[in-house]
Design an enzyme around this catalytic site. Structure first.
Site, short mmCIF file in Angstrom:
data_model
loop_
_atom_site.label_atom_id
_atom_site.label_comp_id
_atom_site.label_asym_id
_atom_site.label_seq_id
_atom_site.Cartn_x
_atom_site.Cartn_y
_atom_site.Cartn_z
N THR A 70 0.84 -1.20 0.00
CA THR A 70 0.00 0.00 0.00
C THR A 70 0.87 1.25 0.00
O THR A 70 0.64 2.19 -0.78
CB THR A 70 -0.94 -0.01 1.23
OG1 THR A 70 -1.80 -1.14 1.10
CG2 THR A 70 -1.76 1.27 1.32
N GLN A 178 0.96 -9.55 -6.38
CA GLN A 178 0.39 -10.90 -6.54
C GLN A 178 1.19 -11.75 -7.52
O GLN A 178 0.78 -12.87 -7.83
CB GLN A 178 -1.07 -10.81 -7.02
CG GLN A 178 -2.03 -10.20 -6.01
CD GLN A 178 -2.27 -11.10 -4.78
OE1 GLN A 178 -1.89 -12.26 -4.74
NE2 GLN A 178 -2.90 -10.53 -3.77
N HIS A 198 4.87 -10.25 2.53
CA HIS A 198 3.89 -11.09 3.25
C HIS A 198 3.04 -11.92 2.29
O HIS A 198 2.26 -12.77 2.72
CB HIS A 198 3.02 -10.26 4.21
CG HIS A 198 2.00 -9.37 3.57
ND1 HIS A 198 0.67 -9.72 3.50
CD2 HIS A 198 2.08 -8.16 3.00
CE1 HIS A 198 -0.01 -8.75 2.91
NE2 HIS A 198 0.83 -7.78 2.60
N THR A 234 14.20 4.86 10.40
CA THR A 234 15.26 3.89 10.66
C THR A 234 14.94 2.57 9.96
O THR A 234 13.88 1.99 10.17
CB THR A 234 15.34 3.61 12.18
OG1 THR A 234 15.57 4.84 12.85
CG2 THR A 234 16.45 2.63 12.51
N CYS A 320 -9.16 -5.95 1.19
CA CYS A 320 -9.19 -4.55 1.61
C CYS A 320 -10.46 -3.81 1.15
O CYS A 320 -10.60 -2.62 1.40
CB CYS A 320 -7.98 -3.81 1.06
SG CYS A 320 -6.56 -4.84 0.85
N1 PLP Z 1 -1.65 -4.59 -4.33
C1 PLP Z 1 -2.18 -5.80 -4.54
C2 PLP Z 1 -2.29 -6.31 -5.96
C3 PLP Z 1 -2.64 -6.56 -3.47
O1 PLP Z 1 -3.17 -7.77 -3.70
C4 PLP Z 1 -2.53 -6.04 -2.15
C5 PLP Z 1 -3.05 -6.79 -1.00
O2 PLP Z 1 -3.83 -7.70 -1.10
C6 PLP Z 1 -1.97 -4.77 -1.99
C7 PLP Z 1 -1.54 -4.08 -3.11
C8 PLP Z 1 -1.81 -4.17 -0.62
O3 PLP Z 1 -0.82 -4.86 0.06
P1 PLP Z 1 -0.34 -4.51 1.54
O4 PLP Z 1 -1.32 -5.20 2.44
O5 PLP Z 1 1.03 -5.11 1.66
O6 PLP Z 1 -0.34 -3.06 1.72
#
Ligand code: PLP
Length: 377
Positions: A70, A178, A198, A234, A320
């Site tokens: 994000t 992804q 992650h 940091t 999200c």
């Molecule tokens: N972009 C994509 C294509 C995602 O699938 C995701 C999370 O599912 C994100 C961005 C956001 O990732 P993060 O949770 O590491 O901010």
């Protein structure tokens, strides 16, 4: 418990977590401190960054550490717009982008930028011809995800990158969140790449933005010294070394993981296809890690809740998004609101067992039987 939501988050790899733990316990010197402990930490960061860069085929100084995808996506959208606004105020996105792209783009739109969306064809691929017609002299950024978060559609990143080489004032970003660890893509003609450990068995709380040397950015976080001037704070040594380990493992095992997951994918698709009221939203361009299906007239959330009662965990769309709204991505692909309202995402891993898939499919069969008995389908 059957976890089928690996596109949302992956369990951390034990070796990665052990390394994180050991590193945190042993190396608490601030990498920016001018004493021996600080220098030791800084050396470890340099070593890991060099290896990460080698694995990604980029330069170590092109790696920016962030808190996750994000933040990387926000840094691209806001950072490019703010940095290059005197050259142009037009940006182009695919219609498959994650909220962490579309939300900052909306903010930029409110401050005077024009945003255009490239449509996708029936197979879920961005229409290169349309993109060619959309590019303007004032287009400063094109952002197309490498693989989308809900249907697993793999986009022609190499082709778009080659085409955009003729537009030196237009930077090309891909959200590879992804894609990394699942499919091999040549990113050599991409200027900015978003990565989130992650999603490949690394730990949470760290992201990477690859920013090629020729590109500049206005930071969105200012403060003290870090590994780059583009993101202050940091640097967290344990996050970085564990990301290095996770990336190494993900890339070294990519082929075997892909082939294994493909078998599970085929098994699911074959089983679901026997029901003519189940619509598989995947196309031939989907990667096997993500299965997206809809049962028209049945809300995605109801399917997910039914499965949860049986201790099976899937997503209704990317984690999200607000739960009750239709999937923007499934709508962009199918142009069918009822499919978008009922779409369920099942996401797989090399950790998923064949037995888990058999149990999952049995539960789907039971659910369909009940839906039929209740006259819902
Ligand atoms: N972009 C994509 C294509 C995602 O699938 C995701 C999370 O599912 C994100 C961005 C956001 O990732 P993060 O949770 O590491 O901010």
């Amino acid at each position: 418990m059957i976890y089928l939501d690996y596109a949302a988050n992956t369990p951390v790899d034990k070796e990665v977590l052990d390394l994180y733990y050991e590193t945190t316990l042993k190396n608490y010197g601030n990498p920016n401190s001018n004493h021996k402990l600080g220098k030791m930490a800084n050396d470890l960061i340099k070593k890991s960054t060099e290896n990460i860069a080698k694995n990604l085929n980029v330069l170590p100084e092109e790696i920016i550490y962030t808190s996750g995808a994000t933040e990387s996506n926000n840094l691209v959208i806001q950072g490019i717009c703010e940095r290059y606004k005197n050259y142009g105020k037009h940006i182009i996105l695919s219609s498959l982008e994650h909220n962490s792209i579309t939300a900052p783009a909306t903010i930029m739109h409110e401050s005077g930028f024009e945003i255009d969306l490239i449509p996708i064809n029936k197979e879920g691929i961005v229409d290169l011809e349309k993109l060619k017609n959309m590019i303007r002299d004032d287009t400063i950024l094109v952002s197309v995800c490498a693989v989308d978060s809900e249907i697993g559609l793999k986009e022609p990143i190499e082709e778009i990158g080659k085409f955009l080489k003729d537009y030196p004032n237009t930077y090309f970003h891909t959200d590879a969140t992804q894609a990394i660890g699942k499919v091999n893509i040549d990113y050599s003609n991409v200027d900015l790449i978003t990565i989130a450990p992650h999603k490949f068995y690394g730990i949470g709380g760290i992201g990477i933005l690859v920013k090629k040397k020729k590109v500049s950015l206005k930071p969105i976080i200012y403060g003290g010294k870090s590994t780059t001037i583009f993101r202050s704070g940091t640097p967290v040594l344990a996050n970085i070394v564990s990301t290095d380990k996770a990336l190494d493992k993900a890339l070294n095992n990519l082929k075997s993981r892909y082939e294994y997951v493909l078998k599970l994918y085929n098994k699911i698709i074959e089983h679901l296809s026997q029901y003519n009221f189940i619509h598989i939203n995947n196309t031939k361009n989907s990667i096997p890690f993500t299965i997206n299906f809809s049962i028209k007239g049945i809300k995605a959330l109801d399917i997910a809740k039914y499965l949860e009662k049986k201790d099976i965990y899937v997503s209704t769309k990317t984690s999200c998004c607000p739960l009750e709204t239709p999937s923007k991505l499934v709508y962009a692909l199918t142009k069918d609101k009822s499919l978008a309202t009922s779409s369920v995402r099942v996401s797989l891993s090399h950790l998923t067992t064949d037995e888990e898939i058999s149990l999952f499919l049995n539960v789907i069969d039971e659910m369909i039987k009940e839906l039929k008995q209740n006259g819902k389908i």
